[in-house]
Design an enzyme around this catalytic site. Structure first.
Site, PDB file in Angstrom:
ATOM      1  N   ARG A  21       8.176   4.994  18.035  1.00  0.00           N
ATOM      2  CA  ARG A  21       6.956   4.505  18.686  1.00  0.00           C
ATOM      3  C   ARG A  21       7.067   4.544  20.206  1.00  0.00           C
ATOM      4  NH1 ARG A  21       5.445  -0.246  14.359  1.00  0.00           N
ATOM      5  NH2 ARG A  21       3.981   1.010  13.152  1.00  0.00           N
ATOM      6  N   LYS A  66       4.456  -3.773  -0.795  1.00  0.00           N
ATOM      7  CA  LYS A  66       3.401  -4.738  -1.111  1.00  0.00           C
ATOM      8  C   LYS A  66       2.130  -4.098  -1.673  1.00  0.00           C
ATOM      9  CE  LYS A  66       4.366  -6.740   2.769  1.00  0.00           C
ATOM     10  NZ  LYS A  66       3.888  -7.040   4.102  1.00  0.00           N
ATOM     11  N   GLY A  90       4.699   2.544   8.872  1.00  0.00           N
ATOM     12  CA  GLY A  90       5.860   2.431   9.743  1.00  0.00           C
ATOM     13  C   GLY A  90       7.152   2.788   9.036  1.00  0.00           C
ATOM     14  N   GLY A 110      -0.997   0.111   8.903  1.00  0.00           N
ATOM     15  CA  GLY A 110      -2.119  -0.742   8.526  1.00  0.00           C
ATOM     16  C   GLY A 110      -3.446  -0.169   9.000  1.00  0.00           C
TER      17      GLY A 110
HETATM   18  P1  ADP Z   1       5.084   1.458   4.973  1.00  0.00           P
HETATM   19  O1  ADP Z   1       5.586   0.693   6.162  1.00  0.00           O
HETATM   20  O2  ADP Z   1       5.478   2.894   5.001  1.00  0.00           O
HETATM   21  O3  ADP Z   1       3.625   1.238   4.726  1.00  0.00           O
HETATM   22  P2  ADP Z   1       5.862  -0.694   3.203  1.00  0.00           P
HETATM   23  O4  ADP Z   1       6.007  -1.579   4.375  1.00  0.00           O
HETATM   24  O5  ADP Z   1       4.771  -0.960   2.251  1.00  0.00           O
HETATM   25  O6  ADP Z   1       5.815   0.849   3.683  1.00  0.00           O
HETATM   26  O7  ADP Z   1       7.196  -0.737   2.338  1.00  0.00           O
HETATM   27  C1  ADP Z   1       8.433  -0.306   2.824  1.00  0.00           C
HETATM   28  C2  ADP Z   1       9.561  -0.999   2.107  1.00  0.00           C
HETATM   29  O8  ADP Z   1       9.426  -0.883   0.705  1.00  0.00           O
HETATM   30  C3  ADP Z   1      10.909  -0.401   2.441  1.00  0.00           C
HETATM   31  O9  ADP Z   1      11.638  -1.324   3.222  1.00  0.00           O
HETATM   32  C4  ADP Z   1      11.561  -0.155   1.090  1.00  0.00           C
HETATM   33  O10 ADP Z   1      12.909  -0.570   1.031  1.00  0.00           O
HETATM   34  C5  ADP Z   1      10.711  -1.002   0.161  1.00  0.00           C
HETATM   35  N1  ADP Z   1      10.762  -0.550  -1.219  1.00  0.00           N
HETATM   36  C6  ADP Z   1      10.442   0.669  -1.693  1.00  0.00           C
HETATM   37  N2  ADP Z   1      10.677   0.750  -3.011  1.00  0.00           N
HETATM   38  C7  ADP Z   1      11.129  -0.461  -3.392  1.00  0.00           C
HETATM   39  C8  ADP Z   1      11.561  -1.006  -4.645  1.00  0.00           C
HETATM   40  N3  ADP Z   1      11.548  -0.289  -5.755  1.00  0.00           N
HETATM   41  N4  ADP Z   1      11.964  -2.288  -4.649  1.00  0.00           N
HETATM   42  C9  ADP Z   1      11.973  -3.025  -3.525  1.00  0.00           C
HETATM   43  N5  ADP Z   1      11.602  -2.575  -2.323  1.00  0.00           N
HETATM   44  C10 ADP Z   1      11.175  -1.299  -2.255  1.00  0.00           C
HETATM   45 MG    MG Z   2       6.090  -1.398   6.460  1.00  0.00          MG
END
Ligand code: ADP
Ligand code: MG
Length: 398
Positions: free
Chosen positions: A37, A202, A355, A379
């Protein structure tokens, strides 16, 4: 919408310009673990300093509780920004207090100052317009123009994003402009097949976008922690895996809706089931409908990697948000690597949002130029794809 180019054409030499940037980097103590970033913010800053502007940067880091907290100081960011720009970036000790005032006053032409974490001031995120407005007044007093370049925050109605634009002549920075253009390609006349890959931790944050995407995409691939709520909704045991039990009903609705609309909603067929959430946790590949009760799925399995890669092979447009597994642990990074590699190998117009997904691309050593666009705002891009207005973009249009 006026842009940075318009501001430069008006002339900025000797003028103070307030720049909202997104410098919200991951930190390990005081070490920046991914400076993506900070680097993304450089072109806009360089154009301003190159034209002789005195640049006052406002940014946030993490989620401090509306008061100063050394853990969330922008000091490491100021240092890194200075290294990348090849000159000192002065960091004010406060947001709009005495230190900020004297730092801003001391700026010379072509110099950059950073205000301390804007979220040290509770008014930044206040729901009360008058409170936000008071902070925006103080920020506006620092400059004669406002450049909005923090795409990661344009979905927030916050003082340094939204209210300040109502008080100063405002311009979209290069980053915001580019992001909005890319996202339009994902919502208007999108080239097909259009495939979206969702993962991450989430489901709740991503429910809205799933509902809207089901009306737009040809295929929706779901992995990561999000997949287990879908598997559970299909009646499968998910053991200790991440589960949003209160969203099962809504997720069942999505499964039905996908079927009705003929959207190919693809779930994992196998997972890496681990004994605990740890880098060295013993694990094995199990079918997605047979996860042992004492295990948790931390990545998609090899059959799913192949399945997802196949579903991406002929795509013309791909949007990917959310890692397929706990990629931070090498043992569970395979699924995320496979999806990223499929995008690099394919010919689709490919956009990475989120992110952690963007961080994964860099951490796993994939070439950033293998993707058409890596978004800096997870987001914000999700809300745009949900069909929502982005207040921080809308305000630039007035
Ligand atoms: P982004 O930032 O790309 O939108 P998120 O914030 O929703 O993604 O999620 C990222 C996190 O999800 C990572 O830290 C990763 O470790 C976690 N994650 C992915 N798969 C799993 C899983 N099966 N169980 C627990 N955590 C997970
Ligand atoms: Mg994230």
């Amino acid at each position: 919408m006026k842009t940075l180019a318009d501001l430069l054409a008006e002339g900025v030499a000797g003028r103070r310009v307030l720049l909202r940037a997104d410098l919200n980097v991951p930190l390990d103590g005081e070490t920046i673990t991914d400076d993506g970033r900070v680097r993304a913010s450089l072109p806009t800053i360089r154009q301003l300093t190159g034209a002789g502007a005195r640049v006052v940067v406002a940014a946030h880091l993490g989620r401090p509780k509306g008061e100063p907290d050394p853990k969330f100081s922008l000091a490491p960011v100021a240092k890194r920004l200075g290294e990348l720009l090849g000159g000192e970036v002065k960091l004010a000790a406060d947001v709009t207090g005495e230190s900020a005032k004297s730092t801003v006053d001391g700026l010379g032409d072509g110099e950059v100052a950073l205000l301390e974490n804007i979220r040290f001031d509770a008014r930044e995120t206040s729901k009360d317009e008058a409170e936000r407005g008071a902070l925006a007044d103080e920020l506006a007093a620092f400059a004669t123009a406002f450049v909005s370049d923090g795409f990661g925050v344009v979905h927030r109605k916050q003082a340094s994003v939204y209210d300040v634009a109502k008080r100063l002549p405002h311009y979209a920075g290069g980053l915001v402009l580019a992001e909005v253009e890319v996202l339009r390609k994902l919502t208007e006349d999108t080239a097909r097949p259009y495939v979206v890959v969702l993962g991450g931790a989430k489901v709740s944050d991503k429910l809205g976008v799933i509902a809207n995407l089901l009306t737009k995409v040809d295929r929706l691939l779901i992995g990561g922690g999000m997949a287990y709520t879908f598997l559970k909704a299909q009646g499968h045991e998910v053991g200790q895996s991440l589960l949003q039990a209160d969203q099962l009903e809504q997720v069942s609705g999505f499964l039905a809706e996908a079927e009705k609309r003929g959207v190919d909603l693809v779930l994992p067929v196998d997972v890496l089931a681990a004994t605990e959430f740890a880098a060295d946790a013993p694990h094995e590949v199990v079918p997605a409908d047979a996860i042992p009760a004492d295990r948790q799925g931390l990545d998609i399995g090899p059959k799913t990697r192949e399945l997802f890669t196949g579903k991406l092979a002929d795509a013309a447009t791909v949007f990917w948000n959310g890692p397929m597994g706990v990629f931070e642990f090498e043992a569970f990074a395979g699924g995320t690597r496979a999806v990223a590699q499929a995008l690099v190998d394919g010919t689709a117009y490919s956009v990475v949002g989120g992110g952690d997904s963007a961080a994964a691309v860099r951490l796993l050593g994939l070439p950033e130029d293998g993707f058409s666009h890596i978004s800096t705002g997870g987001g914000a891009s999700l809300e745009f794809l949900e069909g929502k207005e982005l207040p921080g973009v809308q305000v630039l249009e007035d």
